[in-house]
Scaffold this motif. Structure first.
Motif, PDB file in Angstrom:
ATOM      1  N   LEU A   1       0.843  -1.197   0.000  1.00 42.00           N
ATOM      2  CA  LEU A   1       0.000   0.000   0.000  1.00 42.00           C
ATOM      3  C   LEU A   1       0.881   1.251   0.000  1.00 42.00           C
ATOM      4  N   PRO A   2       1.361   1.657  -1.181  1.00 46.89           N
ATOM      5  CA  PRO A   2       2.161   2.879  -1.276  1.00 46.89           C
ATOM      6  C   PRO A   2       1.308   4.072  -1.683  1.00 46.89           C
ATOM      7  N   PHE A   3       1.898   5.279  -1.642  1.00 46.42           N
ATOM      8  CA  PHE A   3       1.215   6.453  -2.209  1.00 46.42           C
ATOM      9  C   PHE A   3       2.130   7.121  -3.232  1.00 46.42           C
ATOM     10  N   LEU A   4       2.666   6.321  -4.137  1.00 43.63           N
ATOM     11  CA  LEU A   4       3.647   6.807  -5.106  1.00 43.63           C
ATOM     12  C   LEU A   4       3.047   7.869  -6.031  1.00 43.63           C
ATOM     13  N   PRO A   5       3.814   8.916  -6.354  1.00 48.29           N
ATOM     14  CA  PRO A   5       3.255  10.067  -7.064  1.00 48.29           C
ATOM     15  C   PRO A   5       2.996   9.867  -8.555  1.00 48.29           C
ATOM     16  N   THR A   6       3.557   8.825  -9.168  1.00 48.74           N
ATOM     17  CA  THR A   6       3.326   8.621 -10.602  1.00 48.74           C
ATOM     18  C   THR A   6       3.030   7.154 -10.899  1.00 48.74           C
ATOM     19  N   PRO A   7       2.187   6.890 -11.899  1.00 50.54           N
ATOM     20  CA  PRO A   7       1.939   5.508 -12.314  1.00 50.54           C
ATOM     21  C   PRO A   7       3.208   4.801 -12.793  1.00 50.54           C
ATOM     22  N   HIS A   8       4.114   5.556 -13.392  1.00 46.07           N
ATOM     23  CA  HIS A   8       5.360   4.940 -13.869  1.00 46.07           C
ATOM     24  C   HIS A   8       6.167   4.368 -12.710  1.00 46.07           C
ATOM     25  N   SER A   9       6.306   5.151 -11.638  1.00 46.71           N
ATOM     26  CA  SER A   9       7.060   4.652 -10.480  1.00 46.71           C
ATOM     27  C   SER A   9       6.346   3.466  -9.858  1.00 46.71           C
ATOM     28  N   TYR A  10       5.010   3.490  -9.886  1.00 46.07           N
ATOM     29  CA  TYR A  10       4.236   2.359  -9.355  1.00 46.07           C
ATOM     30  C   TYR A  10       4.494   1.097 -10.169  1.00 46.07           C
ATOM     31  N   GLU A  11       4.390   1.209 -11.471  1.00 46.16           N
ATOM     32  CA  GLU A  11       4.556   0.026 -12.327  1.00 46.16           C
ATOM     33  C   GLU A  11       5.947  -0.574 -12.182  1.00 46.16           C
ATOM     34  N   ARG A  12       6.954   0.283 -12.153  1.00 46.30           N
ATOM     35  CA  ARG A  12       8.331  -0.204 -12.021  1.00 46.30           C
ATOM     36  C   ARG A  12       8.516  -0.958 -10.699  1.00 46.30           C
ATOM     37  N   ALA A  13       7.981  -0.401  -9.616  1.00 47.12           N
ATOM     38  CA  ALA A  13       8.115  -1.048  -8.310  1.00 47.12           C
ATOM     39  C   ALA A  13       7.321  -2.350  -8.247  1.00 47.12           C
ATOM     40  N   TRP A  14       6.118  -2.341  -8.823  1.00 42.27           N
ATOM     41  CA  TRP A  14       5.276  -3.533  -8.774  1.00 42.27           C
ATOM     42  C   TRP A  14       5.911  -4.690  -9.552  1.00 42.27           C
ATOM     43  N   ARG A  15       6.508  -4.383 -10.682  1.00 44.60           N
ATOM     44  CA  ARG A  15       7.201  -5.431 -11.445  1.00 44.60           C
ATOM     45  C   ARG A  15       8.361  -6.010 -10.630  1.00 44.60           C
ATOM     46  N   ARG A  16       9.047  -5.151  -9.919  1.00 48.61           N
ATOM     47  CA  ARG A  16      10.163  -5.602  -9.075  1.00 48.61           C
ATOM     48  C   ARG A  16       9.661  -6.517  -7.956  1.00 48.61           C
ATOM     49  N   ILE A  17       8.534  -6.144  -7.329  1.00 50.30           N
ATOM     50  CA  ILE A  17       7.956  -7.004  -6.286  1.00 50.30           C
ATOM     51  C   ILE A  17       7.617  -8.370  -6.868  1.00 50.30           C
TER      52      ILE A  17
ATOM     53  N   GLN B   1       4.573  20.923  -2.924  1.00 49.99           N
ATOM     54  CA  GLN B   1       5.625  20.280  -2.117  1.00 49.99           C
ATOM     55  C   GLN B   1       5.280  18.829  -1.791  1.00 49.99           C
ATOM     56  N   ILE B   2       4.042  18.562  -1.390  1.00 50.07           N
ATOM     57  CA  ILE B   2       3.643  17.215  -0.969  1.00 50.07           C
ATOM     58  C   ILE B   2       3.496  16.271  -2.163  1.00 50.07           C
ATOM     59  N   ALA B   3       3.064  16.818  -3.316  1.00 47.29           N
ATOM     60  CA  ALA B   3       2.835  15.981  -4.503  1.00 47.29           C
ATOM     61  C   ALA B   3       4.121  15.419  -5.085  1.00 47.29           C
ATOM     62  N   VAL B   4       5.266  15.871  -4.583  1.00 41.25           N
ATOM     63  CA  VAL B   4       6.541  15.306  -5.039  1.00 41.25           C
ATOM     64  C   VAL B   4       6.661  13.843  -4.632  1.00 41.25           C
ATOM     65  N   PHE B   5       6.075  13.474  -3.477  1.00 35.95           N
ATOM     66  CA  PHE B   5       6.235  12.098  -3.005  1.00 35.95           C
ATOM     67  C   PHE B   5       4.916  11.404  -2.667  1.00 35.95           C
ATOM     68  N   GLN B   6       3.768  12.092  -2.835  1.00 39.89           N
ATOM     69  CA  GLN B   6       2.466  11.459  -2.600  1.00 39.89           C
ATOM     70  C   GLN B   6       1.589  11.583  -3.833  1.00 39.89           C
ATOM     71  N   ALA B   7       0.623  10.655  -3.964  1.00 37.27           N
ATOM     72  CA  ALA B   7      -0.298  10.654  -5.097  1.00 37.27           C
ATOM     73  C   ALA B   7      -1.478  11.583  -4.827  1.00 37.27           C
ATOM     74  N   PHE B   8      -1.589  12.662  -5.617  1.00 36.34           N
ATOM     75  CA  PHE B   8      -2.690  13.609  -5.509  1.00 36.34           C
ATOM     76  C   PHE B   8      -3.311  13.814  -6.883  1.00 36.34           C
ATOM     77  N   GLY B   9      -4.638  13.663  -6.978  1.00 38.33           N
ATOM     78  CA  GLY B   9      -5.346  13.911  -8.216  1.00 38.33           C
ATOM     79  C   GLY B   9      -6.521  14.822  -7.972  1.00 38.33           C
ATOM     80  N   TYR B  10      -6.863  15.648  -8.968  1.00 45.17           N
ATOM     81  CA  TYR B  10      -7.958  16.593  -8.786  1.00 45.17           C
ATOM     82  C   TYR B  10      -8.610  16.905 -10.130  1.00 45.17           C
ATOM     83  N   GLY B  11      -9.854  17.405 -10.033  1.00 46.51           N
ATOM     84  CA  GLY B  11     -10.627  17.714 -11.229  1.00 46.51           C
ATOM     85  C   GLY B  11     -11.962  17.004 -11.184  1.00 46.51           C
ATOM     86  N   SER B  12     -12.586  16.888 -12.339  1.00 49.10           N
ATOM     87  CA  SER B  12     -13.873  16.206 -12.428  1.00 49.10           C
ATOM     88  C   SER B  12     -13.705  14.726 -12.109  1.00 49.10           C
ATOM     89  N   ALA B  13     -14.842  14.056 -11.872  1.00 47.15           N
ATOM     90  CA  ALA B  13     -14.777  12.615 -11.623  1.00 47.15           C
ATOM     91  C   ALA B  13     -14.121  11.908 -12.794  1.00 47.15           C
TER      92      ALA B  13
END
Length: 328
Positions: free
Chosen positions: A202-218, A267-279
């Motif tokens: 359960l991470p809060f990685l800021p980009t899908p790319h970093s997520y995919e790379r880490a998940w493949r490693r796991i 500042q926080i979005a550098v290391f946490q996942a934040f999304g905003y806008g319409s649904a």
């Protein structure tokens, strides 16, 4: 690690910290939020943990109350700072909560974010801050042995002698104990720990790319450990602000991070996942994480206003969640 075509599950964080920031420590509004989220079709409800850094109601107590107010949803901690607690006390709490939840519990665990405020928490509780990740892993191994081998608990070389007696505690409702997820980042050491020991990530990685790379490693590391495919649940902790006016959503989220963390969204979005806008925009953003492998999304609504929280909860259930669950 393959996740196949398993349906995406979407949960939401109970606003315990948000209420505390506003000076509200009443439990009933949280139970109302939980009932509404379950009625809207969310798959899970979660709550965080902090003693002094970001104080709020105790997660075990909150989840026990929510368990009595709901019937279907999974209940989870995101995350319980288990390293702050003696392993014996932690095992007793988790097993008892699993009974309160009738086996619906997922224990998301953390060792404590590396920050001065967290170190203050540990020092105030009389727990060493150094070595907290190893302490958490040892705690998990102890719990597992106690829950899976009721008669064969034995202390390992690094485990303290006063952790004995776990086998005499009431067992959890779930045979072998509830799933134990590691709420964590994507450092090499963390990924190795997830692959070796935990049931979910359960991470809060800021980009899908970093997520995919880490998940493949796991996946590669878990296979090397001889663990079956799909044995680790790929989850994501993400903060959203749902508003058809994207700029207004960004402003509200910035106000939220300043109140919550004392820092700007930038500042926080550098290391946490934040999304905003319409649904739709939030669904597109989260959909990239789903394509990267995420299968259980834990959404934190980025607002301190209870009315805005409920409105966003309803809009997310109406338009965001179905889009994330849609095949393909």
């Amino acid at each position: 690690m393959s996740v196949g075509h398993h349906q995406v599950r979407v949960g939401v964080l109970l606003p315990t910290r948000e209420a505390a920031i506003s000076g509200d420590f009443a439990i009933e509004p949280l139970l109302g939020f939980a009932r509404e989220a379950e009625g809207l079709g969310f798959d899970s409800l979660w709550t965080g943990d902090s003693l002094l850094a970001r104080p709020r109601l105790d997660p075990v107590v909150v989840l026990a109350a929510v368990a009595a107010a709901t019937t279907r949803v999974t209940l989870g901690s995101a995350a319980l700072t288990a390293a702050l607690r003696h392993p014996l006390i932690g095992a007793h709490q988790i097993a008892s909560l699993d009974h309160a939840a009738a086996g619906r519990l997922v224990a998301g665990l953390g060792s404590g974010f590396p920050a001065p405020q967290t170190q203050e928490e540990f020092e105030a509780a009389g727990v060493p801050f150094a070595g907290r990740a190893a302490r958490l892993d040892e705690t998990v191994r102890l719990w597992r042995r106690a829950w899976r081998d009721r008669d064969g608990v034995a202390a390992g070389p690094r485990e303290r002698s006063d952790t004995g007696g776990l086998e005499r505690l009431p067992p959890p409702a779930t045979p072998g104990g509830p799933p134990l997820w590691l709420a964590s980042s994507d450092t090499p050491r963390v990924l190795e720990r997830v692959a070796r020991l935990y049931d979910g990530w359960l991470p809060f990685l800021p980009t899908p790319h970093s997520y995919e790379r880490a998940w493949r490693r796991i996946g590669r590391l878990a296979a090397e450990q001889g663990r079956p495919a799909n044995t680790v649940v790929p989850a994501l902790y993400a903060t959203v602000a749902v508003d058809p006016d994207r700029e207004q959503a960004r402003k509200h989220l910035d106000a939220y991070t300043r109140a919550y963390y004392g820092a700007s969204l930038e500042q926080i979005a550098v290391f946490q996942a934040f999304g905003y806008g319409s649904a739709h925009e939030c669904a597109q953003w989260l959909g990239a994480y789903v394509r990267a492998g995420a299968r259980h999304l834990v959404l934190r609504i980025g607002s301190l206003d209870p009315r805005a929280q409920r409105a966003q909860l309803t809009e997310a259930a109406r338009a965001l969640v179905p889009a994330l669950r849609a095949p393909g």
